[in-house]
Each structure stands twice: as C-alpha cells, then as structure tokens.
Design an enzyme around this catalytic site. Sequence first.
Site, PDB file in Angstrom:
ATOM      1  N   LYS A 178      -7.162   8.443   4.936  1.00  0.00           N
ATOM      2  CA  LYS A 178      -8.239   7.871   5.049  1.00  0.00           C
ATOM      3  C   LYS A 178      -8.541   6.551   4.370  1.00  0.00           C
ATOM      4  O   LYS A 178      -8.525   6.823   3.084  1.00  0.00           O
ATOM      5  CB  LYS A 178      -9.483   9.025   5.039  1.00  0.00           C
ATOM      6  CG  LYS A 178     -10.910   8.401   5.272  1.00  0.00           C
ATOM      7  CD  LYS A 178     -11.890   9.427   5.205  1.00  0.00           C
ATOM      8  CE  LYS A 178     -12.449   9.452   3.729  1.00  0.00           C
ATOM      9  NZ  LYS A 178     -13.419   8.343   3.314  1.00  0.00           N
ATOM     10  N   ASP A 235     -12.469   4.783   7.829  1.00  0.00           N
ATOM     11  CA  ASP A 235     -13.705   5.623   7.663  1.00  0.00           C
ATOM     12  C   ASP A 235     -14.842   4.371   7.143  1.00  0.00           C
ATOM     13  O   ASP A 235     -14.970   4.015   6.079  1.00  0.00           O
ATOM     14  CB  ASP A 235     -13.698   6.501   6.288  1.00  0.00           C
ATOM     15  CG  ASP A 235     -14.931   7.313   6.121  1.00  0.00           C
ATOM     16  OD1 ASP A 235     -16.063   7.152   6.788  1.00  0.00           O
ATOM     17  OD2 ASP A 235     -14.890   7.784   4.957  1.00  0.00           O
ATOM     18  N   LEU A 236     -15.393   3.530   8.084  1.00  0.00           N
ATOM     19  CA  LEU A 236     -16.250   2.610   7.615  1.00  0.00           C
ATOM     20  C   LEU A 236     -17.940   2.611   8.130  1.00  0.00           C
ATOM     21  O   LEU A 236     -18.782   1.931   7.657  1.00  0.00           O
ATOM     22  CB  LEU A 236     -15.752   1.117   8.292  1.00  0.00           C
ATOM     23  CG  LEU A 236     -14.125   0.724   7.891  1.00  0.00           C
ATOM     24  CD1 LEU A 236     -13.939  -0.484   8.761  1.00  0.00           C
ATOM     25  CD2 LEU A 236     -14.264   0.549   6.345  1.00  0.00           C
ATOM     26  N   LYS A 237     -18.002   3.709   8.752  1.00  0.00           N
ATOM     27  CA  LYS A 237     -19.245   4.535   8.941  1.00  0.00           C
ATOM     28  C   LYS A 237     -20.314   3.318   9.599  1.00  0.00           C
ATOM     29  O   LYS A 237     -21.228   3.114   9.059  1.00  0.00           O
ATOM     30  CB  LYS A 237     -19.732   4.988   7.871  1.00  0.00           C
ATOM     31  CG  LYS A 237     -19.286   6.225   7.079  1.00  0.00           C
ATOM     32  CD  LYS A 237     -19.867   7.004   6.170  1.00  0.00           C
ATOM     33  CE  LYS A 237     -19.084   8.000   5.402  1.00  0.00           C
ATOM     34  NZ  LYS A 237     -17.976   7.738   4.653  1.00  0.00           N
ATOM     35  N   LEU A 238     -19.915   2.735  10.949  1.00  0.00           N
ATOM     36  CA  LEU A 238     -20.534   1.604  11.392  1.00  0.00           C
ATOM     37  C   LEU A 238     -21.864   2.100  11.570  1.00  0.00           C
ATOM     38  O   LEU A 238     -22.257   3.125  12.127  1.00  0.00           O
ATOM     39  CB  LEU A 238     -19.828   1.114  12.666  1.00  0.00           C
ATOM     40  CG  LEU A 238     -18.207   0.883  12.512  1.00  0.00           C
ATOM     41  CD1 LEU A 238     -17.807   0.452  13.919  1.00  0.00           C
ATOM     42  CD2 LEU A 238     -18.142  -0.203  11.610  1.00  0.00           C
ATOM     43  N   HIS A 239     -22.867   1.420  11.401  1.00  0.00           N
ATOM     44  CA  HIS A 239     -24.293   1.400  11.547  1.00  0.00           C
ATOM     45  C   HIS A 239     -25.199   0.257  11.958  1.00  0.00           C
ATOM     46  O   HIS A 239     -25.397  -0.466  10.820  1.00  0.00           O
ATOM     47  CB  HIS A 239     -24.786   2.198  10.451  1.00  0.00           C
ATOM     48  CG  HIS A 239     -26.261   2.998  10.576  1.00  0.00           C
ATOM     49  ND1 HIS A 239     -26.828   3.913   9.949  1.00  0.00           N
ATOM     50  CD2 HIS A 239     -27.251   2.831  12.036  1.00  0.00           C
ATOM     51  CE1 HIS A 239     -28.229   4.151  10.355  1.00  0.00           C
ATOM     52  NE2 HIS A 239     -28.171   3.392  11.561  1.00  0.00           N
ATOM     53  N   ASP A 240     -25.232   0.019  12.957  1.00  0.00           N
ATOM     54  CA  ASP A 240     -26.039  -1.375  13.123  1.00  0.00           C
ATOM     55  C   ASP A 240     -26.477  -1.563  14.985  1.00  0.00           C
ATOM     56  O   ASP A 240     -26.378  -0.339  15.500  1.00  0.00           O
ATOM     57  CB  ASP A 240     -25.129  -2.562  13.029  1.00  0.00           C
ATOM     58  CG  ASP A 240     -25.862  -3.880  12.469  1.00  0.00           C
ATOM     59  OD1 ASP A 240     -26.626  -4.179  13.273  1.00  0.00           O
ATOM     60  OD2 ASP A 240     -25.123  -4.500  11.644  1.00  0.00           O
ATOM     61  N   ASN A 254     -24.938  -3.950  20.108  1.00  0.00           N
ATOM     62  CA  ASN A 254     -23.738  -5.074  20.412  1.00  0.00           C
ATOM     63  C   ASN A 254     -22.979  -5.155  19.313  1.00  0.00           C
ATOM     64  O   ASN A 254     -21.917  -5.634  19.600  1.00  0.00           O
ATOM     65  CB  ASN A 254     -24.742  -6.181  20.722  1.00  0.00           C
ATOM     66  CG  ASN A 254     -23.825  -7.322  21.374  1.00  0.00           C
ATOM     67  OD1 ASN A 254     -23.298  -7.215  22.449  1.00  0.00           O
ATOM     68  ND2 ASN A 254     -24.315  -8.515  20.577  1.00  0.00           N
ATOM     69  N   THR A 255     -23.637  -5.120  17.967  1.00  0.00           N
ATOM     70  CA  THR A 255     -22.813  -5.596  16.761  1.00  0.00           C
ATOM     71  C   THR A 255     -21.860  -4.403  16.469  1.00  0.00           C
ATOM     72  O   THR A 255     -20.503  -4.689  16.333  1.00  0.00           O
ATOM     73  CB  THR A 255     -23.824  -5.638  15.768  1.00  0.00           C
ATOM     74  OG1 THR A 255     -24.523  -6.885  16.021  1.00  0.00           O
ATOM     75  CG2 THR A 255     -22.967  -5.950  14.453  1.00  0.00           C
ATOM     76  N   THR A 281     -22.386  14.818   3.483  1.00  0.00           N
ATOM     77  CA  THR A 281     -22.028  16.051   2.630  1.00  0.00           C
ATOM     78  C   THR A 281     -22.692  15.958   1.204  1.00  0.00           C
ATOM     79  O   THR A 281     -22.687  16.944   0.555  1.00  0.00           O
ATOM     80  CB  THR A 281     -20.860  16.511   2.712  1.00  0.00           C
ATOM     81  OG1 THR A 281     -19.976  15.288   2.375  1.00  0.00           O
ATOM     82  CG2 THR A 281     -20.225  16.960   3.847  1.00  0.00           C
ATOM     83  N   ARG A 330     -13.272  21.473  -1.912  1.00  0.00           N
ATOM     84  CA  ARG A 330     -13.098  21.726  -3.385  1.00  0.00           C
ATOM     85  C   ARG A 330     -12.102  22.790  -3.414  1.00  0.00           C
ATOM     86  O   ARG A 330     -12.348  23.927  -2.625  1.00  0.00           O
ATOM     87  CB  ARG A 330     -14.258  21.736  -4.228  1.00  0.00           C
ATOM     88  CG  ARG A 330     -15.323  20.724  -4.198  1.00  0.00           C
ATOM     89  CD  ARG A 330     -14.567  19.354  -4.839  1.00  0.00           C
ATOM     90  NE  ARG A 330     -15.131  18.202  -5.106  1.00  0.00           N
ATOM     91  CZ  ARG A 330     -15.133  17.029  -4.282  1.00  0.00           C
ATOM     92  NH1 ARG A 330     -14.036  17.215  -3.268  1.00  0.00           N
ATOM     93  NH2 ARG A 330     -15.781  16.104  -4.231  1.00  0.00           N
ATOM     94  N   GLN A 368     -20.689  16.108  -4.516  1.00  0.00           N
ATOM     95  CA  GLN A 368     -20.638  16.759  -3.318  1.00  0.00           C
ATOM     96  C   GLN A 368     -21.731  18.002  -3.376  1.00  0.00           C
ATOM     97  O   GLN A 368     -21.867  18.478  -4.328  1.00  0.00           O
ATOM     98  CB  GLN A 368     -19.553  17.044  -2.639  1.00  0.00           C
ATOM     99  CG  GLN A 368     -18.375  16.109  -2.346  1.00  0.00           C
ATOM    100  CD  GLN A 368     -18.767  15.383  -0.988  1.00  0.00           C
ATOM    101  OE1 GLN A 368     -19.819  15.422  -0.402  1.00  0.00           O
ATOM    102  NE2 GLN A 368     -17.544  14.734  -0.569  1.00  0.00           N
ATOM    103  N   GLY A 391     -10.272  14.198  -1.096  1.00  0.00           N
ATOM    104  CA  GLY A 391     -10.372  13.113  -2.015  1.00  0.00           C
ATOM    105  C   GLY A 391      -9.776  13.289  -3.273  1.00  0.00           C
ATOM    106  O   GLY A 391      -8.581  13.602  -3.610  1.00  0.00           O
ATOM    107  N   ARG A 392     -10.711  13.488  -4.150  1.00  0.00           N
ATOM    108  CA  ARG A 392     -10.533  13.626  -5.556  1.00  0.00           C
ATOM    109  C   ARG A 392      -9.601  14.941  -6.105  1.00  0.00           C
ATOM    110  O   ARG A 392      -8.887  14.890  -6.820  1.00  0.00           O
ATOM    111  CB  ARG A 392     -11.964  13.716  -6.247  1.00  0.00           C
ATOM    112  CG  ARG A 392     -12.579  12.298  -6.535  1.00  0.00           C
ATOM    113  CD  ARG A 392     -13.780  12.261  -6.851  1.00  0.00           C
ATOM    114  NE  ARG A 392     -14.654  12.616  -5.714  1.00  0.00           N
ATOM    115  CZ  ARG A 392     -16.003  12.652  -5.752  1.00  0.00           C
ATOM    116  NH1 ARG A 392     -16.702  12.132  -6.807  1.00  0.00           N
ATOM    117  NH2 ARG A 392     -16.556  13.091  -4.683  1.00  0.00           N
TER     118      ARG A 392
END
Length: 233
Positions: free
Chosen positions: A32, A59-64, A67-68, A119, A181, A190, A210-211
């Site tokens: 990711k 994983d850019l979590k688009l929110h607009d 159209n954008t 989360t 975890r 988290q 991740g970690r």
Amino acid sequence: MAKDVIVALDFPGRTEALGFLDLFESEKPYVKIGMELFYREGPDMVKEITMRGHRVFLDLKLHDIPNTVAGAVRSLGQLDVDMINLHAGGGIQMMQAAAGALDAFSHRRPLLIAVTVLTSLDESLLTRELLISQPLEETVLHYAQNAKIAGLDGVVCSPLEAKGVHDALGRGFVTVTPGIRFADARKGDQQRVSTPAEARVLGSDYIVVGRPVTQAEDPVEAYRRCVSDFVNP
Ligand code: C5P
C-alpha cells in the site's frame, strides 16, 4: 475473493521504501502506497514498485466534489495499480462519478474501495466531535451500503465490521481491513484492532498491516507470520 496481506509502505521517501522491499528476496508482497510516500515521490515511485512486480493499493483517500474526484481517478487509473480508494463521506454522487471514471480502464480496472469510518476513530469521538450519534457499526454499514449503491467494489473497515458488511452486502463485496496488531503488541493510534487470525475468522478479504511489519525487528518474519495466520493457517 483471494485473501492477501497488504503491507503499508508508510515511509518518508524512496530510499527507505525500496530499502524495505529489498529485504524480501523471493516474496513480492502486495503493498500500500499512502499519502506520505506518494506526496513526496509522486507517480514515478508507484511505477517503480509495480515494475518490481508488486501489486499496489494506492491509498490516497480521495474526498472532493464529484467532478474533481472523477478527474483524480482518471489520473490514477493511468498508473496500473490494483486498488484505489476514496472517502464514502463524500456521498453517493461523488462515488458514482469515481466509478464512472474507471470505465475508461476496463482492460485493467483497479478495485475502487470506499473508506467508511477510519479505524483510528471510536464511537465517543464520532458523537462528540463529528456529531454522528448513530452507533459506529450502523454508520459503517450505512456508508458501505452507499458505496455499493454507487457501484464500488468494497470498503475499508475494521475487521470487527467485516462480517456485518458481508452479511448485509454479500461475500463478493470486498473488505479491506487495517487496524491489525499481533496479540502481543501495542495498539498505538488505532482504536479498533484485531490480530491477523481474528481478521481471517471475521471474514476480511485483505488485511492492511503497517507498523507491525515495517517496524518489526525482522520485517520479513513478521510479514510471513501475517501470511501464515491470515492466508494459510
Ligand atoms: O501501522 P498500521 O498497521 O496502523 O497502519 C495502517 C495503515 O492503514 C496506515 O497506512 C493507515 O493510513 C491505513 N488505514 C487505516 N485506517 C483506515 C484506512 C487506512 O489505518 N480506515
């Protein structure tokens, strides 16, 4: 749906990310790429990692506005990644615009996944700060229903919510679950966490780790532990 472990490459730059991937000799983990790495290194980093044979969840979590977001999806579709995402909080119309923008990539269409409730948030924070007074599970399920209505492939949610999502929306609606975890580790920031083995029992399709892997003393061993607990127990 094939289960898989997705490793979150939450590194500050190219050197650290590639140094981490070089630790793996034969395996090619599904990775990711998130905001930290993408905003620093840009699309070339994504291309370099896909060229090395890794599948990529961007994983850019688009929110607009719709159209954008549709325009952003058209740009990301060029990168040959396997999964992209947006925030379900942007509404059904925004999600539909994003799904429609992927029609141009029918030959290699990435999965389009909606983030429901992060989360790192819990119910009291939702009520106090965001004035969302419904129970957290209901909010997650409602956002997931909206995502399905809009034609998305699935959602990001906690493993604790994966079963409810599948029961309501079908086994084919994908659940991608961070907040993983090992039983012996700290939660960090988290709130809603599960072990890889619990996520398997709860029906997650993909776990995002991740970690627990990137900061492990032996990251390859930690990755293999995730795979053996989640994919091949
Ligand atoms: O280090 P850790 O295992 O907590 O990393 C989880 C990864 O999953 C991070 O890259 C985080 O941005 C991402 N993520 C999340 N919760 C979501 C969506 C994505 O933790 N709802």
